[in-house]
Design a protein around this motif. Structure first.
Motif, PDB file in Angstrom:
ATOM      1  N   ASP A   5      15.596 -97.564  22.031  1.00 55.78           N
ATOM      2  CA  ASP A   5      15.241 -97.122  23.588  1.00 55.78           C
ATOM      3  C   ASP A   5      16.210 -95.944  23.978  1.00 55.78           C
ATOM      4  N   ARG A   6      15.598 -94.867  24.069  1.00 53.67           N
ATOM      5  CA  ARG A   6      16.087 -93.448  24.388  1.00 53.67           C
ATOM      6  C   ARG A   6      15.563 -93.053  25.877  1.00 53.67           C
ATOM      7  N   SER A   7      15.062 -94.046  26.700  1.00 52.78           N
ATOM      8  CA  SER A   7      14.397 -93.627  27.874  1.00 52.78           C
ATOM      9  C   SER A   7      15.420 -92.721  28.760  1.00 52.78           C
ATOM     10  N   GLN A  31      10.811 -89.799  23.154  1.00 53.41           N
ATOM     11  CA  GLN A  31      11.120 -91.120  23.627  1.00 53.41           C
ATOM     12  C   GLN A  31      10.390 -92.145  23.104  1.00 53.41           C
ATOM     13  N   GLU A  32       8.843 -91.848  23.250  1.00 47.06           N
ATOM     14  CA  GLU A  32       8.020 -92.663  22.731  1.00 47.06           C
ATOM     15  C   GLU A  32       8.021 -92.805  21.304  1.00 47.06           C
ATOM     16  N   GLU A  33       8.482 -92.012  20.372  1.00 46.81           N
ATOM     17  CA  GLU A  33       8.374 -91.827  19.044  1.00 46.81           C
ATOM     18  C   GLU A  33       9.720 -92.737  18.806  1.00 46.81           C
ATOM     19  N   TYR A  34      10.868 -92.810  19.345  1.00 47.06           N
ATOM     20  CA  TYR A  34      12.018 -93.739  19.039  1.00 47.06           C
ATOM     21  C   TYR A  34      11.541 -94.981  19.547  1.00 47.06           C
ATOM     22  N   ALA A  35      10.846 -95.208  20.811  1.00 49.04           N
ATOM     23  CA  ALA A  35      10.463 -96.586  21.105  1.00 49.04           C
ATOM     24  C   ALA A  35       9.494 -97.280  20.109  1.00 49.04           C
ATOM     25  N   PHE A  36       8.624 -96.433  19.342  1.00 49.81           N
ATOM     26  CA  PHE A  36       7.906 -96.910  18.372  1.00 49.81           C
ATOM     27  C   PHE A  36       8.601 -97.692  17.261  1.00 49.81           C
ATOM     28  N   THR A  50       9.364 -86.941  27.101  1.00 46.64           N
ATOM     29  CA  THR A  50       8.683 -88.244  26.964  1.00 46.64           C
ATOM     30  C   THR A  50       8.142 -88.509  25.427  1.00 46.64           C
ATOM     31  N   TYR A  51       7.572 -87.618  24.822  1.00 46.56           N
ATOM     32  CA  TYR A  51       7.011 -87.604  23.621  1.00 46.56           C
ATOM     33  C   TYR A  51       7.865 -88.238  22.417  1.00 46.56           C
ATOM     34  N   GLU A  66       7.876 -83.468  29.372  1.00 48.72           N
ATOM     35  CA  GLU A  66       6.760 -83.725  28.271  1.00 48.72           C
ATOM     36  C   GLU A  66       7.398 -84.054  26.996  1.00 48.72           C
TER      37      GLU A  66
END
Length: 88
Positions: free
Chosen positions: A25-27, A16-21, A13-14, A10
């Motif tokens: 890409d840190r997926s 990674q989503e902040e970086y994606a914003f 994921t949180y 969790e």
């Protein structure tokens, strides 16, 4: 991010989503637990919140925070000898 109530998946994921914003890409990168320390005396990161080194000897999980693995390495943290590096 506070470690309480968050598991590694969790937390990862949180973040990674902040970086994606921000367009980065840190997926797939795992999260690790760290305790705050001075830059010249970085401690270890922990790949498992059940590691006795993060919670033993009076240390509490509430005093730790999640970071993405490469951020922890870049900040000077090194792997815990007990729990090692988590797999992506």
């Amino acid at each position: 991010m506070d470690a309480l109530g968050k598991g590694a998946d969790e937390a990862a994921t949180y973040m990674q989503e902040e970086y994606a914003f921000e367009g980065v890409d840190r997926s797939g990168e795992p999260a690790v637990l760290v305790r705050a320390s001075a830059p010249d005396s970085r401690d270890v990161f922990h790949g498992d919140e059940r590691c006795g080194q993060i919670t033993g000897a009076g240390r509490r999980l509430a005093d730790a925070s999640w970071m993405l693995l490469e951020d922890a390495r870049a900040a000077g943290y090194r792997p815990c000898l007990s729990c090692g590096v988590p797999s992506p």
